[in-house]
Design a protein around this motif. Sequence first.
Motif, PDB file in Angstrom:
ATOM      1  N   ARG A   1      16.167  13.254  -1.222  1.00 30.62           N
ATOM      2  CA  ARG A   1      14.752  14.200  -0.891  1.00 30.62           C
ATOM      3  C   ARG A   1      15.249  15.231  -0.137  1.00 30.62           C
ATOM      4  NH1 ARG A   1      11.282  10.352  -2.156  1.00 30.62           N
ATOM      5  NH2 ARG A   1       9.099  10.600  -1.167  1.00 30.62           N
TER       6      ARG A   1
ATOM      7  N   TRP B   1      15.217  18.881  -0.712  1.00 29.59           N
ATOM      8  CA  TRP B   1      14.224  19.879  -1.365  1.00 29.59           C
ATOM      9  C   TRP B   1      14.763  21.060  -1.558  1.00 29.59           C
ATOM     10  CZ3 TRP B   1      11.400  16.399  -2.711  1.00 29.59           C
ATOM     11  CH2 TRP B   1      10.708  15.185  -1.811  1.00 29.59           C
TER      12      TRP B   1
ATOM     13  N   THR C   1      11.344  14.391 -11.070  1.00 31.28           N
ATOM     14  CA  THR C   1      11.635  15.050  -9.957  1.00 31.28           C
ATOM     15  C   THR C   1      10.279  16.196  -9.561  1.00 31.28           C
ATOM     16  OG1 THR C   1      14.042  15.071 -10.332  1.00 31.28           O
ATOM     17  CG2 THR C   1      13.214  16.624  -8.828  1.00 31.28           C
TER      18      THR C   1
ATOM     19  N   LEU D   1       7.813  13.972  -8.074  1.00 29.71           N
ATOM     20  CA  LEU D   1       8.140  13.314  -6.644  1.00 29.71           C
ATOM     21  C   LEU D   1       7.902  14.652  -5.694  1.00 29.71           C
ATOM     22  CD1 LEU D   1       9.666  11.460  -4.857  1.00 29.71           C
ATOM     23  CD2 LEU D   1      11.848  12.769  -5.410  1.00 29.71           C
ATOM     24  N   VAL D   2       8.180  15.815  -6.239  1.00 31.89           N
ATOM     25  CA  VAL D   2       7.886  17.071  -5.313  1.00 31.89           C
ATOM     26  C   VAL D   2       6.364  17.228  -5.129  1.00 31.89           C
ATOM     27  CG1 VAL D   2       8.173  19.411  -5.551  1.00 31.89           C
ATOM     28  CG2 VAL D   2      10.043  18.411  -5.846  1.00 31.89           C
TER      29      VAL D   2
ATOM     30  N   ALA E   1       4.019  14.950  -5.250  1.00 29.48           N
ATOM     31  CA  ALA E   1       3.748  14.035  -4.199  1.00 29.48           C
ATOM     32  C   ALA E   1       3.682  14.536  -2.960  1.00 29.48           C
ATOM     33  CB  ALA E   1       4.129  12.645  -4.582  1.00 29.48           C
ATOM     34  N   GLU E   2       5.166  14.979  -2.877  1.00 25.64           N
ATOM     35  CA  GLU E   2       5.555  15.297  -1.466  1.00 25.64           C
ATOM     36  C   GLU E   2       4.635  16.477  -0.869  1.00 25.64           C
ATOM     37  OE1 GLU E   2       7.685  14.650   1.962  1.00 25.64           O
ATOM     38  OE2 GLU E   2       7.467  13.366   0.232  1.00 25.64           O
ATOM     39  N   LEU E   3       4.399  17.502  -1.662  1.00 26.56           N
ATOM     40  CA  LEU E   3       3.522  18.593  -1.474  1.00 26.56           C
ATOM     41  C   LEU E   3       2.178  18.184  -1.018  1.00 26.56           C
ATOM     42  CD1 LEU E   3       4.826  21.255  -4.047  1.00 26.56           C
ATOM     43  CD2 LEU E   3       4.967  21.338  -1.650  1.00 26.56           C
TER      44      LEU E   3
ATOM     45  N   GLN F   1       1.429  15.068   0.235  1.00 27.68           N
ATOM     46  CA  GLN F   1       1.490  14.424   1.682  1.00 27.68           C
ATOM     47  C   GLN F   1       1.694  15.692   2.868  1.00 27.68           C
ATOM     48  OE1 GLN F   1       1.225  11.383   2.554  1.00 27.68           O
ATOM     49  NE2 GLN F   1       0.697  11.113   0.339  1.00 27.68           N
ATOM     50  N   VAL F   2       2.219  16.801   2.570  1.00 29.76           N
ATOM     51  CA  VAL F   2       2.325  17.666   3.344  1.00 29.76           C
ATOM     52  C   VAL F   2       1.047  18.413   3.578  1.00 29.76           C
ATOM     53  CG1 VAL F   2       3.262  20.003   3.703  1.00 29.76           C
ATOM     54  CG2 VAL F   2       4.645  18.285   3.215  1.00 29.76           C
TER      55      VAL F   2
END
Length: 106
Positions: free
Chosen positions: A25, A27, A68, A71-72, A74-76, A78-79
């Motif tokens: 992870r 980034w 990928t 994944l990015v 999904a992380e965005l 969450q943020v």
Amino acid sequence: MPKPIDRLSQLQGLTARFVAAATERDWLALAHLDGELAAQLRDWTDTATWKAGERQALKQLRQIHADTRGLVDAELGQVALLLRRLTDNQGRWTAYAASADWEERT
């Protein structure tokens, strides 16, 4: 003079680096790799002349890149959710901070 890296090795190397950065992870590394891939793709315009192994490696890289990106994204998400929660609760935090007795007790 160093021997130039063949296309298959470049594709496999990029794929491995994307997998490693995504696993960690990392980034910043992913952003760097994304730019590196974009620059490399400009040089790889005529894939019709590629060998079957090179086309397969490109297909794998394309899939890893898509995974990928997911994944990015999904992380965005969450943020964004965390920031929205913080913003929604800003009034409560401000009220708590204003009402708390912050003097040091001895």
